[in-house]
Write an enzyme that holds these catalytic residues in place. Structure first.
Site, PDB file in Angstrom:
ATOM      1  N   ASP A   1       9.275  12.921   3.425  1.00  0.00           N
ATOM      2  CA  ASP A   1       9.820  11.589   3.701  1.00  0.00           C
ATOM      3  C   ASP A   1      11.104  11.686   4.540  1.00  0.00           C
ATOM      4  O   ASP A   1      12.091  12.286   4.110  1.00  0.00           O
ATOM      5  CB  ASP A   1      10.099  10.938   2.340  1.00  0.00           C
ATOM      6  CG  ASP A   1      10.371   9.454   2.425  1.00  0.00           C
ATOM      7  OD1 ASP A   1      10.557   8.949   3.549  1.00  0.00           O
ATOM      8  OD2 ASP A   1      10.413   8.805   1.357  1.00  0.00           O
TER       9      ASP A   1
ATOM     10  N   ASP B   1       7.588   0.339   3.770  1.00  0.00           N
ATOM     11  CA  ASP B   1       7.111   0.378   2.385  1.00  0.00           C
ATOM     12  C   ASP B   1       6.307  -0.861   1.979  1.00  0.00           C
ATOM     13  O   ASP B   1       6.662  -1.992   2.294  1.00  0.00           O
ATOM     14  CB  ASP B   1       8.297   0.490   1.422  1.00  0.00           C
ATOM     15  CG  ASP B   1       8.908   1.885   1.432  1.00  0.00           C
ATOM     16  OD1 ASP B   1       8.581   2.686   2.330  1.00  0.00           O
ATOM     17  OD2 ASP B   1       9.722   2.160   0.538  1.00  0.00           O
TER      18      ASP B   1
END
Ligand code: GLA
Length: 408
Positions: free
Chosen positions: A157, A228
């Protein structure tokens, strides 16, 4: 916990979606990592339900539940630990776990003993999104450690890498920043490969710089194509329907990832949960559930284990579906299947009851189909015939998902 504000990244990611539609760069020689993820990965990830609270005990319980609920038999085989397992590095640079995860090797052994695989999380920056220790400067060491623990999957990430490395090393130079990002992913891709262990490599940098064009060559098996997800219909619809155009980049071993499932989370209605699941199946998206498995309601289990819908997602041809057409608030998507079949999904995205173009009639010619089409409604399990004449009635945010084995 989101220290580095992925929401703003989401906006940029969507911008990059539209800005990036150049010629596809399909990898000529598939890297060895493509032996994994021949169909989109399926499993469960800790983030969408536990966030930073996840513990060793929760991971074990999730593994138990994947087996007990029949989800494992339906194809969910990865248990992925997301952010917040990390502790501190010692003098040799070795990263230790924090007190929530006393023994990672024992945990991995436990998950493997259930016939499941296990995934872990890190990032190329100094810190993860949750502010925990990242892999910057320790890529090989970390990859070796994941392999020695027996991990089968890494989600990597970007987060702090963006402000702390890209923007500091190349202020105001977008092209150089993106080169730095790609190099960081290539580095971890090589480090994973050097372990000799098959490890799924999941890129998470929210769709910046069109990862679908370079992630496969970096050894990536999937790459986030958006910011997200959240457990509300608006966010799910924005993410899911924005994927049109990316289908040419997906295939066995390398998939677009519109983020994990929110099925069973938040206040999603039954219709929204099954529309979300249907859309992800049409998109050949990874199916990583993120719900509270020990307390899963029967109707949520029924959605997550619908074998017919899973078969669309996992179809061996690996062709991601796309928008056939949109009319008012109705989205009509198709996906080509192995053996010549076709999946057709009709979504009612209208918020209040009936869609604006009610009554809605399909225009089969727009999907390249001629005359009535016999198929199976994958949510009722019953035979259905799609025609131009029969109006389609659907509740708000619901879906009609049909598999046609012999489209004409
Ligand atoms: C980012 C990712 C999420 C999750 C969190 C963890 O926001 O996009 O999927 O991994 O970080 O901190």
């Amino acid at each position: 916990m989101r220290i580095f504000v992925p929401l703003s990244l989401a906006v940029l990611a969507l911008t990059s979606l539209t800005a990036s539609s150049q010629a596809p760069v399909a990898p000529k020689t598939p890297p060895a990592s493509q032996k994994v993820a021949q169909t989109p990965p399926m499993g469960w990830n800790s983030w969408n339900f536990f966030f930073d609270k996840v513990t060793d005990k929760d991971i074990r319980a999730a593994a138990d539940q994947l087996v007990a609920t029949g989800m494992k038999d339906a194809g969910y085989n990865y248990i992925n630990i997301d952010d917040t397992w990390e502790g501190q590095r010692d003098a040799s640079g070795l990263l230790h776990t924090n007190s929530k995860f006393p023994d990672m090797k024992a945990l991995a052994d436990y998950v493997h003993s259930k016939g499941l695989k296990i995934g872990i999380y890190s990032g190329p920056g100094p810190k993860t999104c949750g502010g925990y220790e990242g892999s910057l400067g320790h890529e090989e060491q970390d990859a070796q450690m994941y392999a020695s623990w027996g991990f089968d999957y890494l989600k990597y990430d970007a987060c702090s890498f963006i402000p702390e490395v890209m923007e500091k090393q190349a202020p105001h130079d977008k092209a150089e920043q993106m080169r730095i990002m790609q190099a960081a992913y290539v580095k971890m891709g090589k480090a994973l490969k050097a372990t000799g262990r098959p490890i799924v490599f999941s890129l998470c940098q929210y769709g910046w710089d069109a990862p679908w064009e370079w992630a496969p060559a970096a050894g990536g098996n999937l790459w986030r194509s958006t910011g997200d997800v959240q457990p509300n219909w608006d966010r799910i619809a924005v993410i899911g329907f924005s994927q049109a155009g990316l289908e040419k980049y997906a295939g066995p071993g390398h998939w677009n990832d519109p983020d994990m499932l929110e099925v069973g989370n938040g206040h999603l209605t039954f219709a929204e949960n099954r529309a979300h699941f249907s859309l992800w199946a049409m998109l050949a998206a990874p199916l990583l559930a993120g719900n509270d498995l020990p307390n899963m309601k029967p109707e949520i289990k029924a959605i997550l284990t619908n074998r017919d819908v899973i078969a669309i997602d996992q179809d061996k041809l690996g062709k991601q579906g796309t928008r056939g057409y949109a009319e008012g608030e109705v989205e009509v998507w198709t996906r080509h299947l192995a053996g010549g079949g076709l999946a057709v999904a009709v979504f009612n995205t209208a918020d209040n009851g009936r869609f604006a173009s009610h009554p809605f009639h399909l225009d089969l010619a727009k999907l390249g189909l001629h005359g009535p089409q016999k198929g199976k409604d994958l949510w009722t399990g019953k035979p259905v015939t799609l025609t131009n004449n029969e109006p389609i009635e659907m509740a708000s945010h619901d879906v009609l998902l049909v598999r046609i084995d012999a489209p004409k």
